[in-house]
Write a protein that holds these residues in place. Structure first.
Motif, short mmCIF file in Angstrom:
data_model
loop_
_atom_site.label_atom_id
_atom_site.label_comp_id
_atom_site.label_asym_id
_atom_site.label_seq_id
_atom_site.Cartn_x
_atom_site.Cartn_y
_atom_site.Cartn_z
N LYS A 3 0.85 -1.19 0.00
CA LYS A 3 0.00 0.00 0.00
C LYS A 3 0.89 1.24 0.00
N ALA A 4 0.51 2.21 -0.83
CA ALA A 4 1.28 3.45 -0.94
C ALA A 4 0.38 4.66 -0.85
N ILE A 5 0.98 5.74 -0.40
CA ILE A 5 0.35 7.06 -0.42
C ILE A 5 0.95 7.83 -1.60
N PHE A 6 0.11 8.47 -2.38
CA PHE A 6 0.58 9.41 -3.40
C PHE A 6 0.11 10.79 -2.94
N PRO A 7 0.99 11.54 -2.27
CA PRO A 7 0.57 12.82 -1.69
C PRO A 7 0.79 14.00 -2.63
N GLY A 8 -0.02 15.02 -2.44
CA GLY A 8 0.16 16.25 -3.19
C GLY A 8 -0.98 17.21 -2.92
N THR A 9 -0.87 18.38 -3.51
CA THR A 9 -1.95 19.35 -3.42
C THR A 9 -2.99 19.07 -4.50
N PHE A 10 -2.51 18.67 -5.68
CA PHE A 10 -3.37 18.28 -6.80
C PHE A 10 -4.39 19.37 -7.14
N ASP A 11 -3.87 20.56 -7.37
CA ASP A 11 -4.71 21.73 -7.62
C ASP A 11 -4.41 22.32 -9.00
N PRO A 12 -4.89 21.68 -10.07
CA PRO A 12 -5.68 20.47 -10.15
C PRO A 12 -4.80 19.23 -10.41
N PHE A 13 -5.45 18.08 -10.44
CA PHE A 13 -4.84 16.79 -10.75
C PHE A 13 -4.62 16.76 -12.26
N ARG A 42 -2.48 29.12 -1.05
CA ARG A 42 -3.66 29.50 -1.82
C ARG A 42 -3.89 28.47 -2.91
N THR A 43 -5.11 27.98 -2.99
CA THR A 43 -5.45 27.00 -4.01
C THR A 43 -6.57 27.53 -4.89
N TRP A 44 -6.65 27.00 -6.09
CA TRP A 44 -7.69 27.39 -7.04
C TRP A 44 -9.01 26.71 -6.68
N PHE A 45 -8.93 25.42 -6.38
CA PHE A 45 -10.12 24.64 -6.04
C PHE A 45 -10.13 24.33 -4.55
N PRO A 46 -11.31 24.39 -3.91
CA PRO A 46 -11.38 23.99 -2.50
C PRO A 46 -11.03 22.51 -2.35
N THR A 47 -10.57 22.15 -1.18
CA THR A 47 -10.15 20.77 -0.92
C THR A 47 -11.24 19.77 -1.29
N GLU A 48 -12.47 20.01 -0.85
CA GLU A 48 -13.56 19.07 -1.10
C GLU A 48 -13.78 18.85 -2.59
N LYS A 49 -13.61 19.91 -3.37
CA LYS A 49 -13.79 19.82 -4.82
C LYS A 49 -12.68 18.96 -5.43
N ARG A 50 -11.44 19.14 -4.98
CA ARG A 50 -10.33 18.34 -5.49
C ARG A 50 -10.52 16.87 -5.16
N VAL A 51 -10.94 16.59 -3.92
CA VAL A 51 -11.21 15.20 -3.53
C VAL A 51 -12.26 14.60 -4.45
N GLN A 52 -13.36 15.31 -4.67
CA GLN A 52 -14.45 14.77 -5.48
C GLN A 52 -14.04 14.59 -6.94
N GLU A 146 -8.20 12.25 -19.24
CA GLU A 146 -9.43 12.11 -20.01
C GLU A 146 -10.59 11.83 -19.04
N GLY A 147 -11.65 12.59 -19.18
CA GLY A 147 -12.83 12.40 -18.34
C GLY A 147 -12.86 13.31 -17.10
N MET A 148 -11.76 13.99 -16.81
CA MET A 148 -11.75 14.87 -15.65
C MET A 148 -12.47 16.16 -16.01
N LYS A 149 -13.39 16.53 -15.16
CA LYS A 149 -14.19 17.73 -15.42
C LYS A 149 -13.76 18.84 -14.47
N ILE A 150 -13.46 20.00 -15.05
CA ILE A 150 -13.12 21.19 -14.28
C ILE A 150 -14.33 22.10 -14.35
N GLU A 151 -14.90 22.37 -13.19
CA GLU A 151 -16.10 23.23 -13.15
C GLU A 151 -15.86 24.42 -12.28
#
Length: 151
Positions: A3-13, A42-52, A146-151
């Motif tokens: 098991k691994a963790i892939f950490p980051g801010t991912f703003d966006p992925f 400072r991030t562009w997307f809120p955390t909850e949005k990035r998770v989703q 592909e398939g990632m939606k930025i709203e």
């Protein structure tokens, strides 16, 4: 079970992040994408949005989960029973930074870091550049999985 963790801010992925995750799945049984929360950044997307957005992207891959966390990545990894941290490397500067962090993490917790070098065609893709393009209203779909939606 590996098991691994892939950490980051991912703003966006980005497609670079996606590539690292898909490659990690070739030798890991489970990958937890950990979205580090840093109130000082400072991030562009809120955390909850990035998770989703990332959960939606991997909804059909049961070996991937997505969680937000605060604190040290090694503590998050230990809490989740992960023996490895996965990191993507685009440049020599990335390597030098990640090498230092990997050494500290190993000393703190015994958790090993696995560095995956970015595919050559993706070395110019970064979340920072994607955010800047978003700021100016540009189409960023070529830099997203592909398939990632930025709203």
């Amino acid at each position: 079970m590996l098991k691994a963790i892939f950490p980051g801010t991912f703003d966006p992925f980005t497609i670079g992040h996606y590539s690292v995750v898909k490659r990690a799945l070739t030798f890991m049984d489970e990958v937890i994408i950990g979205i580090g929360v840093n109130d000082g950044k400072r991030t562009w997307f809120p955390t909850e949005k990035r998770v989703q957005m990332i959960r939606d992207l991997f909804k059909d891959e049961p070996r991937i989960s997505v969680e937000a966390y605060t604190g040290l990545t090694v503590d998050f990894a230990s809490e989740r029973g992960a023996g490895f941290i996965i990191r993507g490397i685009r440049t020599v500067r990335d390597f030098e930074y990640e090498e230092t962090i990997a050494d500290i993490n190993r000393k703190l917790s015994g958790i090993e870091t696995i560095l995956l070098f970015t595919e050559p065609e993706l070395t110019s893709v970064s979340s920072t550049i994607v955010r800047e393009l978003l700021q100016y209203g540009k189409d960023v779909t070529p830099f997203l999985p592909e398939g990632m939606k930025i709203e």
